[in-house]
Design a protein around this motif. Structure first.
Motif, short mmCIF file in Angstrom:
data_model
loop_
_atom_site.label_atom_id
_atom_site.label_comp_id
_atom_site.label_asym_id
_atom_site.label_seq_id
_atom_site.Cartn_x
_atom_site.Cartn_y
_atom_site.Cartn_z
N ALA A 111 0.46 -1.22 0.01
CA ALA A 111 -0.14 -0.70 0.33
C ALA A 111 1.01 0.62 0.31
O ALA A 111 0.33 2.34 0.37
N THR A 112 2.08 1.25 -0.26
CA THR A 112 3.11 2.34 -0.59
C THR A 112 2.62 2.69 -1.66
O THR A 112 2.41 2.22 -2.83
N ILE A 113 2.99 3.95 -2.25
CA ILE A 113 2.49 4.30 -3.68
C ILE A 113 4.09 4.93 -4.52
O ILE A 113 4.80 5.37 -3.27
N GLU A 114 4.14 5.02 -5.45
CA GLU A 114 5.91 5.68 -6.32
C GLU A 114 4.70 5.87 -8.12
O GLU A 114 4.02 5.58 -8.36
N ILE A 115 5.92 7.19 -7.85
CA ILE A 115 5.71 8.08 -9.26
C ILE A 115 5.72 6.31 -10.27
O ILE A 115 6.61 5.84 -10.18
N ASN A 116 4.89 6.74 -11.03
CA ASN A 116 5.17 5.58 -11.84
C ASN A 116 5.91 6.93 -13.57
O ASN A 116 5.38 8.06 -14.43
N LYS A 117 7.23 6.13 -13.29
CA LYS A 117 8.14 6.51 -14.84
C LYS A 117 8.01 6.12 -16.06
O LYS A 117 8.48 7.60 -16.81
N ASP A 118 6.53 5.80 -16.56
CA ASP A 118 6.71 5.83 -17.64
C ASP A 118 5.87 7.08 -18.01
O ASP A 118 5.70 7.54 -18.56
N TYR A 119 4.85 7.81 -16.83
CA TYR A 119 4.18 9.02 -17.47
C TYR A 119 5.07 10.35 -16.82
O TYR A 119 4.32 11.80 -16.65
N LEU A 120 5.77 10.47 -14.95
CA LEU A 120 6.22 11.27 -14.68
C LEU A 120 7.65 11.17 -14.64
O LEU A 120 8.01 9.83 -14.34
N GLU A 121 8.93 12.41 -15.10
CA GLU A 121 9.35 12.50 -14.03
C GLU A 121 9.28 12.56 -12.70
O GLU A 121 10.80 12.43 -12.13
N ASP A 122 9.01 13.29 -12.15
CA ASP A 122 8.64 14.03 -11.35
C ASP A 122 7.18 14.18 -10.50
O ASP A 122 7.14 14.55 -11.42
N ALA A 123 7.24 14.44 -9.57
CA ALA A 123 5.74 14.89 -8.39
C ALA A 123 6.36 15.01 -7.24
O ALA A 123 6.75 14.29 -6.59
N LYS A 124 6.05 16.35 -6.81
CA LYS A 124 6.75 16.81 -5.45
C LYS A 124 4.83 17.53 -5.08
O LYS A 124 4.93 18.72 -5.84
N LEU A 125 4.97 17.75 -3.90
CA LEU A 125 4.65 18.49 -2.68
C LEU A 125 5.49 20.02 -2.49
O LEU A 125 6.81 19.95 -1.62
N ALA A 126 5.22 20.95 -4.12
CA ALA A 126 6.17 21.75 -3.52
C ALA A 126 5.96 23.48 -2.45
O ALA A 126 6.85 23.65 -1.65
N SER A 127 5.36 23.02 -1.70
CA SER A 127 4.63 23.97 -0.44
C SER A 127 3.45 23.65 0.03
O SER A 127 2.83 22.87 -0.42
N THR A 128 3.37 24.14 1.52
CA THR A 128 1.86 23.62 2.02
C THR A 128 1.16 24.24 1.98
O THR A 128 -0.09 24.33 2.47
N ASP A 129 1.88 25.22 2.36
CA ASP A 129 1.21 26.57 2.60
C ASP A 129 1.34 27.91 1.89
O ASP A 129 1.53 28.72 1.96
N PRO A 130 0.01 28.20 1.13
CA PRO A 130 -0.76 27.16 0.31
C PRO A 130 -0.31 26.21 0.14
O PRO A 130 1.42 25.74 -0.49
N GLN A 131 -0.90 24.68 -0.23
CA GLN A 131 -0.89 23.55 -0.57
C GLN A 131 -0.12 23.93 -2.55
O GLN A 131 -0.93 24.22 -2.69
N VAL A 132 0.73 23.30 -2.79
CA VAL A 132 1.53 23.49 -4.27
C VAL A 132 1.77 22.48 -4.48
O VAL A 132 2.84 21.93 -4.45
N LEU A 133 1.23 21.55 -6.05
CA LEU A 133 1.77 20.41 -6.32
C LEU A 133 2.72 20.77 -7.58
O LEU A 133 2.59 21.87 -8.14
N GLU A 134 3.67 20.09 -7.92
CA GLU A 134 4.58 19.92 -9.21
C GLU A 134 4.71 19.08 -9.88
O GLU A 134 5.45 18.17 -9.43
N PHE A 135 3.73 18.75 -10.98
CA PHE A 135 4.18 17.10 -12.30
C PHE A 135 4.88 18.51 -13.12
O PHE A 135 5.07 18.91 -13.58
N LYS A 136 6.51 17.12 -12.98
CA LYS A 136 7.12 16.61 -14.38
C LYS A 136 6.38 15.33 -15.38
O LYS A 136 6.57 14.67 -14.67
N ILE A 137 6.42 16.35 -16.79
CA ILE A 137 5.66 14.95 -17.27
C ILE A 137 6.50 14.19 -18.17
O ILE A 137 7.56 15.25 -18.50
N ASN A 138 6.60 13.29 -18.15
CA ASN A 138 7.75 12.53 -19.23
C ASN A 138 7.37 12.84 -20.54
O ASN A 138 6.31 12.59 -21.18
N PRO A 139 8.64 13.52 -20.81
CA PRO A 139 8.06 14.31 -22.62
C PRO A 139 8.08 13.05 -23.38
O PRO A 139 7.26 13.58 -24.84
N LYS A 140 8.36 11.58 -24.02
CA LYS A 140 8.22 11.09 -24.39
C LYS A 140 6.48 10.22 -24.54
O LYS A 140 5.99 9.90 -25.45
#
Length: 564
Positions: free
Chosen positions: A101-130
């Protein structure tokens, strides 16, 4: 039948737990029985094999209860577990659930995904260019933005299965490039790794008509290791084949064929070579048959899958009084039902569950069911106090008989057995249960989804993010059913659920969910019966597949295959 909710992580007729899958013990033949409540969470039983030992090619034949009612998983009719399994071969899942039940990034679709900020909450996704859609367009931030706009609840003409998480987003923006996505929240949302999966192209969300009906018959644009070969509604099959445009690791299988097979025919279909596995569920007949089959292994792992009874609290239902629902729950002996269904195939005790969010053995689990626990005499007393007086064998109030319509799918021997046990038990407290068996293919769309029942039963299949995954089931929104098919809830439950999904502290989040669970029991929302043993019967030559534990979103369609 099975089903579950949509935050992006489904029900069998849509509560789910990073490591590589571990091989657990297999049972095959003899007098071996399945593990019960002592089973260990987090360990899969899949005949793990290195890629070099898995044959290149072959067709895997997968039995299902039904074909998708809608290939848009986020549309109200789309949240079927079988449909999700097909959709996941074709569409992007940004994250992968592991057996524990742990969760990991699916590298086929994302190079990265992160919680960039908590206040406000901001997510940053970097899509696999392929990553490309089947029409040649690259996956981009615009797909995320369109999906958010269709699912945030602002436009009620979008018939969504749930708004959880998306309603808390303030904006979705382009980052440094079209493959950089910035998601800013107006309210915190803890289980954010369930969002945007499966990801759909922006065209699906372009209009309510496109969202609601555009993908009802077939998927229009895909981006997965497989693509549709045929959808045969007459023959009741869907086949997917390798997509030559897939940019990731090549799947071992040439083809997967999903075939609708009645539950009563599963064992014969496996024995005859028409399918390559089946979910044993709680069928002692199928378990016994599988034990005697040559070349078939029984694999088992704790699965986020439990059977339950949903009650209808709408004004049109005889069960619109929460006190009546709780009184009837007290007349249902879940332990006896569990033993009747599972006792003959378990070495240990059946896994009766007392929580709507967390399954036995998981970190948040507490048994909160005391208010509705089985007590026949208490049930009778509560019914008397509510004015339902016994007249002959059946209670009446204001001249109206206490007759409850229990809708079940057919053919389905398990649903049939459960409903008859409930009918017998509630007769003892003076309630009459009228069992209505309806075709499996109509069960969700014409009965469950539209609240056409007093009681009904199916299986909930959950995720590694059980709170947000379940919010749409227990949150009462007058403007949208979501997956609260019984239309039961309260402002208090709504508030606790909102607080829980917003809480970033793990311990506090579990505490809030358990507070909500206590209130859900008091409302008589639904009655969990038992946790599934998690056993499957599968051909012994099948590798990297079987009892996958929590690693079902998505299944490992890349590495599964045959050893010979």
């Amino acid at each position: 039948m099975s089903r579950r909710t949509t935050v992006g992580v489904s029900a069998l007729a849509a509560v789910v737990l990073t490591l590589t899958a571990c091989g657990g013990p297999s049972n095959n033949g003899g007098d071996s029985g399945l593990k019960g409540a002592e089973n260990t969470i987090g360990q899969a039983d899949i005949n793990p094999q290195d890629a070099s030992k898995v044959k290149d090619g072959g067709e895997f034949r997968w039995p299902v209860d039904q074909l998708p009612d809608n290939w848009n998983y986020n549309q109200l009719d789309g949240t079927n577990a079988d449909g999700r399994r097909m959709i996941d071969t074709l569409m992007p899942n940004l994250f992968k659930q592991n057996p524990d039940a742990t969760i990991e990034i699916n590298k086929d679709y994302l190079e990265d995904a992160k919680l960039a900020s908590t206040d406000p909450q901001v997510l940053e996704f970097k899509i696999n260019p392929k990553a490309k859609w089947s029409d040649g367009a690259a996956l981009s931030w615009e797909d995320f933005e369109a999906m958010w706009k269709s699912l945030n609840g602002a436009d009620k003409t979008y018939e969504v299965a749930g708004t959880t998480g998306y309603e808390d987003i303030e904006k979705v923006e382009k980052g440094a490039s079209d493959q950089d996505v910035k998601v800013t929240f107006k309210k915190k949302f803890a289980e954010w790794k369930g969002l945007f999966s499966p990801l759909y192209p922006k065209s699906l969300s372009s209009t309510p008509e496109a969202f609601n009906k555009g993908w009802a018959d077939e998927p229009k644009i895909t981006a997965g290791p497989f693509k549709i070969e045929t959808i045969d509604r007459t023959g009741k099959t869907v086949s997917v084949v390798r997509d030559a445009n897939w940019w990731g690791e090549k799947p071992k299988l040439d083809k997967i064929t999903f075939r609708q097979v009645d539950r009563t025919a599963l064992a014969d279909a496996l024995a005859n070579g028409q399918i390559d596995f089946f979910d044993i569920g709680s069928s002692i007949d199928n378990f016994t048959r599988a034990q005697s089959m040559q070349g078939v292994a029984i694999r088992q792992a704790v699965t986020p899958d439990y059977s339950h009874i949903t009650f209808n609290g709408a004004e049109s239902s005889i069960l619109n009084d929460p006190k009546l629902r709780v009184a009837l729950m007290r007349g249902i002996d879940t332990k006896t039902i569990s033993k009747a269904l599972l006792g003959q195939m378990l070495k240990g005790e059946a896994q009766v569950t007392g929580n709507h969010f967390f399954l036995l053995g998981s970190a948040g689990y507490k048994d909160n069911s005391a208010v509705a626990s089985f007590d026949k005499e208490a049930a009778k007393k509560q019914l008397d106090e509510l004015g339902w007086k016994l007249e002959g064998e059946t209670r009446k109030k204001d001249g109206k008989e206490l007759v409850v319509r229990f809708v079940i799918p057919t053919p389905n021997p398990i649903s049939d057995q459960i409903s008859k046990l409930v009918q017998s038990q509630l007769k003892e407290v003076g309630a009459k249960v009228d069992i209505q068996a309806v075709p499996s293919t109509d069960f969700f769309k014409q009965y469950v989804n539209v609240g056409n029942f007093d009681m009904t039963g199916f299986r909930w299949l959950a995720s590694a993010q059980p709170i947000s995954d379940s919010k749409g089931i227990y949150y009462l929104d007058p403007a949208s059913t979501n997956q609260n098919y019984g239309r039961i809830g309260s402002e208090e439950v709504n508030k606790l659920l909102e607080q829980a999904v917003e809480e970033l502290d793990d311990t506090k989040r579990l505490e809030l969910a358990n507070e909500a669970d206590k209130k859900i029991w008091e409302l008589g929302h639904q009655l969990p019966l038992y946790q599934q043993p998690g056993a499957v019967a599968v051909k012994s030559t099948v590798a990297n597949f079987g009892a996958v534990a929590y690693a079902n979103r998505p299944y490992d369609y890349i590495h599964m295959g045959f050893t010979e």
